[in-house]
Design a protein around this motif. Structure first.
Motif, PDB file in Angstrom:
ATOM      1  N   TRP A  48       0.885  -1.259  -0.008  1.00  0.00           N
ATOM      2  CA  TRP A  48       0.077  -0.112  -0.106  1.00  0.00           C
ATOM      3  C   TRP A  48       0.872   1.070  -0.051  1.00  0.00           C
ATOM      4  O   TRP A  48       0.444   2.475  -0.724  1.00  0.00           O
ATOM      5  N   ALA A  49       2.112   1.276   0.792  1.00  0.00           N
ATOM      6  CA  ALA A  49       2.800   2.459   0.819  1.00  0.00           C
ATOM      7  C   ALA A  49       3.428   2.596  -0.388  1.00  0.00           C
ATOM      8  O   ALA A  49       3.500   3.802  -0.993  1.00  0.00           O
ATOM      9  N   ILE A  50       3.877   1.661  -1.178  1.00  0.00           N
ATOM     10  CA  ILE A  50       4.345   1.708  -2.473  1.00  0.00           C
ATOM     11  C   ILE A  50       3.631   2.285  -3.528  1.00  0.00           C
ATOM     12  O   ILE A  50       3.678   3.134  -4.416  1.00  0.00           O
ATOM     13  N   GLU A  58       6.832   2.309 -11.504  1.00  0.00           N
ATOM     14  CA  GLU A  58       8.451   2.640 -11.728  1.00  0.00           C
ATOM     15  C   GLU A  58       9.051   1.471 -10.817  1.00  0.00           C
ATOM     16  O   GLU A  58      10.137   0.853 -11.109  1.00  0.00           O
ATOM     17  N   ARG A  59       8.666   1.227  -9.433  1.00  0.00           N
ATOM     18  CA  ARG A  59       9.475   0.352  -8.839  1.00  0.00           C
ATOM     19  C   ARG A  59       8.672  -0.938  -8.465  1.00  0.00           C
ATOM     20  O   ARG A  59       8.508  -1.539  -7.417  1.00  0.00           O
ATOM     21  N   TRP A  60       8.268  -1.687  -9.613  1.00  0.00           N
ATOM     22  CA  TRP A  60       7.229  -2.831  -9.664  1.00  0.00           C
ATOM     23  C   TRP A  60       8.255  -3.838  -8.921  1.00  0.00           C
ATOM     24  O   TRP A  60       7.659  -4.805  -8.264  1.00  0.00           O
ATOM     25  N   ASP A  61       9.714  -3.674  -9.177  1.00  0.00           N
ATOM     26  CA  ASP A  61      10.395  -5.112  -8.723  1.00  0.00           C
ATOM     27  C   ASP A  61      10.352  -4.967  -6.993  1.00  0.00           C
ATOM     28  O   ASP A  61      10.533  -6.034  -6.452  1.00  0.00           O
ATOM     29  N   MET A  62      10.199  -3.714  -6.397  1.00  0.00           N
ATOM     30  CA  MET A  62      10.140  -3.624  -5.032  1.00  0.00           C
ATOM     31  C   MET A  62       8.947  -4.280  -4.241  1.00  0.00           C
ATOM     32  O   MET A  62       8.818  -4.988  -3.335  1.00  0.00           O
ATOM     33  N   LEU A  63       7.784  -4.383  -5.389  1.00  0.00           N
ATOM     34  CA  LEU A  63       6.595  -4.894  -4.873  1.00  0.00           C
ATOM     35  C   LEU A  63       7.014  -6.533  -4.726  1.00  0.00           C
ATOM     36  O   LEU A  63       6.240  -7.254  -3.742  1.00  0.00           O
ATOM     37  N   LEU A  64       7.727  -7.105  -5.603  1.00  0.00           N
ATOM     38  CA  LEU A  64       8.076  -8.269  -5.584  1.00  0.00           C
ATOM     39  C   LEU A  64       9.152  -8.668  -4.419  1.00  0.00           C
ATOM     40  O   LEU A  64       8.942  -9.736  -3.719  1.00  0.00           O
ATOM     41  N   LEU A 123      18.529 -11.055   2.299  1.00  0.00           N
ATOM     42  CA  LEU A 123      18.759 -10.888   0.897  1.00  0.00           C
ATOM     43  C   LEU A 123      17.627  -9.888   0.508  1.00  0.00           C
ATOM     44  O   LEU A 123      18.200  -8.849  -0.408  1.00  0.00           O
ATOM     45  N   VAL A 124      16.692  -9.857   1.024  1.00  0.00           N
ATOM     46  CA  VAL A 124      15.455  -8.571   0.703  1.00  0.00           C
ATOM     47  C   VAL A 124      16.144  -7.457   1.299  1.00  0.00           C
ATOM     48  O   VAL A 124      16.180  -6.390   0.592  1.00  0.00           O
ATOM     49  N   LEU A 125      16.787  -7.236   2.558  1.00  0.00           N
ATOM     50  CA  LEU A 125      17.254  -6.121   3.055  1.00  0.00           C
ATOM     51  C   LEU A 125      18.225  -5.524   2.382  1.00  0.00           C
ATOM     52  O   LEU A 125      18.270  -4.072   2.271  1.00  0.00           O
ATOM     53  N   VAL A 126      19.107  -6.091   1.774  1.00  0.00           N
ATOM     54  CA  VAL A 126      20.171  -5.375   0.986  1.00  0.00           C
ATOM     55  C   VAL A 126      19.785  -4.826  -0.441  1.00  0.00           C
ATOM     56  O   VAL A 126      20.590  -4.220  -0.942  1.00  0.00           O
ATOM     57  N   GLN A 127      18.429  -5.211  -0.705  1.00  0.00           N
ATOM     58  CA  GLN A 127      17.933  -4.444  -2.017  1.00  0.00           C
ATOM     59  C   GLN A 127      17.501  -3.138  -1.505  1.00  0.00           C
ATOM     60  O   GLN A 127      17.124  -2.554  -2.499  1.00  0.00           O
ATOM     61  N   LEU A 128      17.292  -2.770  -0.231  1.00  0.00           N
ATOM     62  CA  LEU A 128      16.776  -1.430   0.203  1.00  0.00           C
ATOM     63  C   LEU A 128      17.706  -0.459   0.309  1.00  0.00           C
ATOM     64  O   LEU A 128      18.962  -0.747   0.391  1.00  0.00           O
TER      65      LEU A 128
END
Length: 305
Positions: A48-50, A58-64, A123-128
């Motif tokens: 929801w925030a995204i 633009e940031r569809w990858d972050m949803l995944l 692994l997810v954390l380092v994407q942020l």
């Protein structure tokens, strides 16, 4: 012979868990992979925030990435919760068959499995970006404290609300909009939403919780469970309206919340507080509520650009 309740699947033999080798099933059950509603509920506030930020396309990858993180960290949270609650779980009919409580998984193996899931979360954390990663790491303390809340407060659902809504903070900071007020309103609304739906969930355990001495908002509300849930949902909708208004100060934008409001109203109107099967169906319907809210945030966010 009584037919099994279709709302409570036989997770040993149905779905993806049933396809796993027998020796792996207890670990899947420990992480609640058989009950995806949990990771959806953890995922939605971040999504929801995204969407509300206007950067969902633009940031569809972050949803995944957020979805993967929700699956991993919800599984880790459930594993940790079962480690802490293994003695209590043996005393409650609904939880006595959980892998740790029943002895299907050893305590050492459970800790190892918890570590594996945390590595996926890493692994997810380092994407942020660094600021969002720090916000995510700040959730570890309240997450670790949650299993003990049912022992010291009548409102563990309120603490769960703080934890299960955290992705809204992470998602908003990751989007780097420069505005913090919408994030605050969105997060506060999510906290009340969680209290509402988890109170519905707690209805299933009213009798067992009373016998064992476990506290919950459902027990605290007593005969007023439906009213209590209604107030939580009304508060959530009010706060979400404030978040939307901050992003797009247009009365028409608030109409986007109408489907969500109708769905939450249906949950309250049809809830039977002494019927566990009825409560479970209403609780699980919050996955659909998440879709409705995501659509509202997406429409408002993209139209405000």
């Amino acid at each position: 012979m009584t037919a099994p309740d279709p709302a409570v699947p036989d997770t040993e033999h149905r779905g993806l868990v049933g396809m796993l080798p027998a020796r792996l099933r207890p670990y899947a059950l420990l992480a609640r992979f058989d009950r995806p509603i949990g990771w959806w509920l953890l995922y939605w506030p971040g999504a929801w925030a995204i969407c509300l930020s206007g950067r969902a396309v633009e940031r569809w990858d972050m949803l995944l990435w957020f979805l993967l993180g929700a699956i991993a960290m919800r599984g880790a949270g459930c594993t940790y919760n079962d480690i802490v609650d293994r003695d209590l779980d043996r005393q409650v009919a609904r939880t006595a068959s959980r892998p740790l409580a029943s002895g299907a998984v050893s305590l050492r193996a459970a800790w190892a499995w918890l570590l594996v899931q945390c590595l996926v979360g890493l692994l997810v954390l380092v994407q942020l970006r660094p600021a969002a990663a720090l916000v995510a790491l700040a959730s570890l303390a309240p997450v670790a404290a949650y299993p003990f809340m049912k022992r010291i407060t009548w409102w563990p659902q309120a603490w769960l609300g703080l934890v299960f809504s955290w992705a809204a903070l992470v998602g908003w900071v990751e989007m780097d909009t420069g505005l913090l007020t919408p994030m605050a309103w969105l997060y506060a609304g999510c906290v009340l939403w969680v209290i509402g739906y988890d109170t519905i969930y707690a209805v299933q355990d009213l009798e067992d919780d009373a016998l064992v001495g476990v506290r919950s908002s459902a027990r605290a509300m007593g005969r007023h469970v439906r009213l209590g849930v209604a107030l939580c949902y009304a508060g959530a909708l009010t706060l979400w309206s404030a978040a939307i208004w901050t992003v797009r100060p247009d009365a028409l934008a608030l109409v986007a919340l109408l489907p969500m409001a109708l769905h939450l109203g249906w949950q309250v109107a049809t809830l039977r507080p002494r019927d566990g099967a009825n409560a479970l169906v209403r609780f699980r319907s919050n996955r659909n509520a998440g879709v409705l809210m995501a659509a509202a945030c997406f429409v408002v966010g993209t139209s405000s650009l």
